[in-house]
Structures are given as structure tokens and as C-alpha cells.
Write a protein that holds these residues in place. Structure first.
Motif, PDB file in Angstrom:
ATOM      1  N   SER A 102       6.996  -8.088  -6.517  1.00 41.16           N
ATOM      2  CA  SER A 102       6.203  -9.381  -6.503  1.00 41.16           C
ATOM      3  C   SER A 102       5.217  -9.236  -5.267  1.00 41.16           C
ATOM      4  N   ASP A 103       5.140  -8.309  -4.361  1.00 40.51           N
ATOM      5  CA  ASP A 103       4.281  -8.250  -3.183  1.00 40.51           C
ATOM      6  C   ASP A 103       3.184  -7.225  -3.750  1.00 40.51           C
ATOM      7  N   LEU A 104       3.646  -6.210  -4.759  1.00 39.15           N
ATOM      8  CA  LEU A 104       2.908  -5.200  -5.181  1.00 39.15           C
ATOM      9  C   LEU A 104       1.752  -5.704  -6.410  1.00 39.15           C
ATOM     10  N   VAL A 105       2.168  -6.727  -7.151  1.00 41.97           N
ATOM     11  CA  VAL A 105       1.539  -7.221  -8.215  1.00 41.97           C
ATOM     12  C   VAL A 105       0.208  -8.134  -7.618  1.00 41.97           C
ATOM     13  N   ARG A 164       0.021  -2.328   0.053  1.00 38.33           N
ATOM     14  CA  ARG A 164      -1.399  -2.367  -0.263  1.00 38.33           C
ATOM     15  C   ARG A 164      -1.971  -1.098  -0.629  1.00 38.33           C
ATOM     16  N   GLU A 165      -1.639  -0.042  -0.007  1.00 35.99           N
ATOM     17  CA  GLU A 165      -2.153   1.074  -0.236  1.00 35.99           C
ATOM     18  C   GLU A 165      -1.899   1.598  -1.718  1.00 35.99           C
ATOM     19  N   VAL A 166      -0.412   1.514  -1.976  1.00 33.81           N
ATOM     20  CA  VAL A 166       0.046   1.884  -3.096  1.00 33.81           C
ATOM     21  C   VAL A 166      -0.663   0.979  -4.358  1.00 33.81           C
ATOM     22  N   ALA A 167      -0.639  -0.433  -4.109  1.00 34.06           N
ATOM     23  CA  ALA A 167      -1.550  -1.025  -5.071  1.00 34.06           C
ATOM     24  C   ALA A 167      -2.832  -0.680  -5.188  1.00 34.06           C
ATOM     25  N   LYS A 168      -3.738  -0.304  -4.568  1.00 39.03           N
ATOM     26  CA  LYS A 168      -4.902   0.415  -4.476  1.00 39.03           C
ATOM     27  C   LYS A 168      -4.961   1.546  -5.149  1.00 39.03           C
ATOM     28  N   ILE A 195       5.591  -1.863   5.943  1.00 40.58           N
ATOM     29  CA  ILE A 195       5.669  -2.168   4.517  1.00 40.58           C
ATOM     30  C   ILE A 195       4.569  -2.821   4.037  1.00 40.58           C
ATOM     31  N   GLU A 196       4.043  -3.802   4.479  1.00 42.96           N
ATOM     32  CA  GLU A 196       2.882  -4.624   3.813  1.00 42.96           C
ATOM     33  C   GLU A 196       1.607  -3.760   3.725  1.00 42.96           C
TER      34      GLU A 196
END
Ligand code: IMP
Length: 182
Positions: A52-55, A23-27, A18-19
Motif C-alpha cells: 500500500s505504501d509502494l503503489v 520511494r526509491e524502489v517505486a522510482k 523504510i519510507e
């Protein structure tokens, strides 16, 4: 409510996976909106942990807001009826909006939310969902940023609940209720 024991939870997606995927989606989001501001809207309550992880992984000027809609009540099946329980705090007119969902299932919630939000004239309206169950779709609607496509199983953890439980699990797990366990 039936008591659900730990043995009825099976890990489907581990926290490390998931982590990495968050990170990939945020990129992808950072790349798509390069040099601009993004406004993330989390659909309460399921999306709060993903958001909250994504932002924190998005390398852009960002702001957040939340909306709450009715969906499943206490069980596993959708009533099919959607309504806003808590509206946004501020206008989205002219903003690059990314609607953040925990899971796309029948698509009824997302179809409704896209209609409501589009009327408020954002500059861009995209959808990020941690999970997608494409085989369950009743409405033709897709996400722009999908974490994982999963089979037709009821899942909990990383924000997703069953009757308000299990949101705090770090892994995404399949939940089997005693009556349907083999
Ligand atoms: P849809 O309107 O059927 O697409 O449902 C969307 C909402 O239903 C999600 O935002 C979740 O809150 C909930 N949901 C759908 N599938 C699951 C699941 O497997 N586990 C927990 N909640 C789910």
C-alpha cells in the motif's frame, strides 16, 4: 504461546529509512515500466503494508490484487510446504506483474509462486521484496527490487508478524523470544 514483552524487540530498520527506500524502489519500477501499466500482486498478509505504501509512490497506471499462501503457521520456522489459500481475483495474462513480498527467506514461497504465476502467461513477471535474508536461501531465487538485505534474524513490524502480532509496528524490529534472549 509465550508472552513477549516490548524489551524483546530491537529496532533494525527505522520508519524513516523504510519510507525513503520504498520511494526509491517505486522510482525504479516507474522507470522500468515507463508509459505502461503495472499490476501489483501482494502476498497476504505480510506484504499488505509494503504494497500500500509502494503503489502510492509508483507514478504509472496501476492495479492491485492479492494472493494468500500458507507458510509459517504460528511459529518461526517454515513447514516447507506451500499452497494457495486465496487465489487472485482476475487474470494476469498479458500484464506487467510485480509480485510484492514482505521478505525473501528460504525462497520456497517465492519459487512456488513464480511457477504458479508464470503458468498464467503474464507479459512480464518481476519480484519486489521489502526484505531479503540471502543467507537463509534453500532455493536459488532472487528478487528484482529489494528494499533491504538483512542478517539471519527473525523480524517483525511493517506487515511482518509473529503469530499474527506486531504487524502494526512502524519500524522493522528483531524479535528475541525469552528463551533465546541473552
Ligand atoms: P520463505 O518461503 O522461507 O522465503 O518465507 C517467506 C515467508 O515467510 C515470508 O513471506 C514471511 O511471511 C515469512 N517469514 C520469513 N522470515 C520471516 C521473519 O523474519 N519474520 C516474519 N515472517 C517471516
Amino acid at each position: 504461546m509465550l508472552a513477549v514483552k516490548k524489551g524483546n524487540l530491537k529496532i533494525l530498520i527505522r520508519r524513516a529509512a523504510i519510507e525513503k527506500r520504498v520511494r526509491e524502489v517505486a522510482k525504479e519500477i516507474t522507470r522500468d515500466f515507463k508509459g505502461e501499466r503495472v499490476h501489483l500482486i501482494g502476498v497476504l498478509k505480510g506484504a499488505c503494508i509494503f504494497l500500500s505504501d509502494l503503489v502510492r509512490e509508483i507514478d504509472l497506471e496501476s492495479s492491485i490484487d492479492f494472493i494468500a499462501v500458507s507458510s509459517y503457521g504460528k511459529g518461526k520456522e517454515s513447514s516447507g510446504q506451500v499452497r494457495v489459500l486465496k487465489d487472485l481475483d482476475s487474470s494476469i495474462e498479458g500484464l506487467n506483474v510485480v509480485l510484492v513480498e514482505d521478505i525473501l527467506d528460504t525462497g520456497l514461497t517465492l519459487t512456488y509462486l513464480l511457477r504458479v504465476l508464470q503458468q498464467r502467461k503474464p507479459k512480464v513477471l518481476r519480484v519486489a521484496a521489502l526484505l531479503d535474508k540471502p543467507s537463509r536461501r534453500l532455493q536459488q531465487v532472487e528478487g528484482d527490487y529489494i528494499g533491504f538485505s538483512i542478517p539471519n534474524e527473525f523480524v517483525v513490524g511493517y506487515g511482518l508478524d509473529y503469530a499474527e502480532r506486531y504487524r502494526n509496528l512502524k519500524d522493522v524490529c528483531v524479535l528475541k523470544l525469552p528463551l533465546e534472549a541473552h
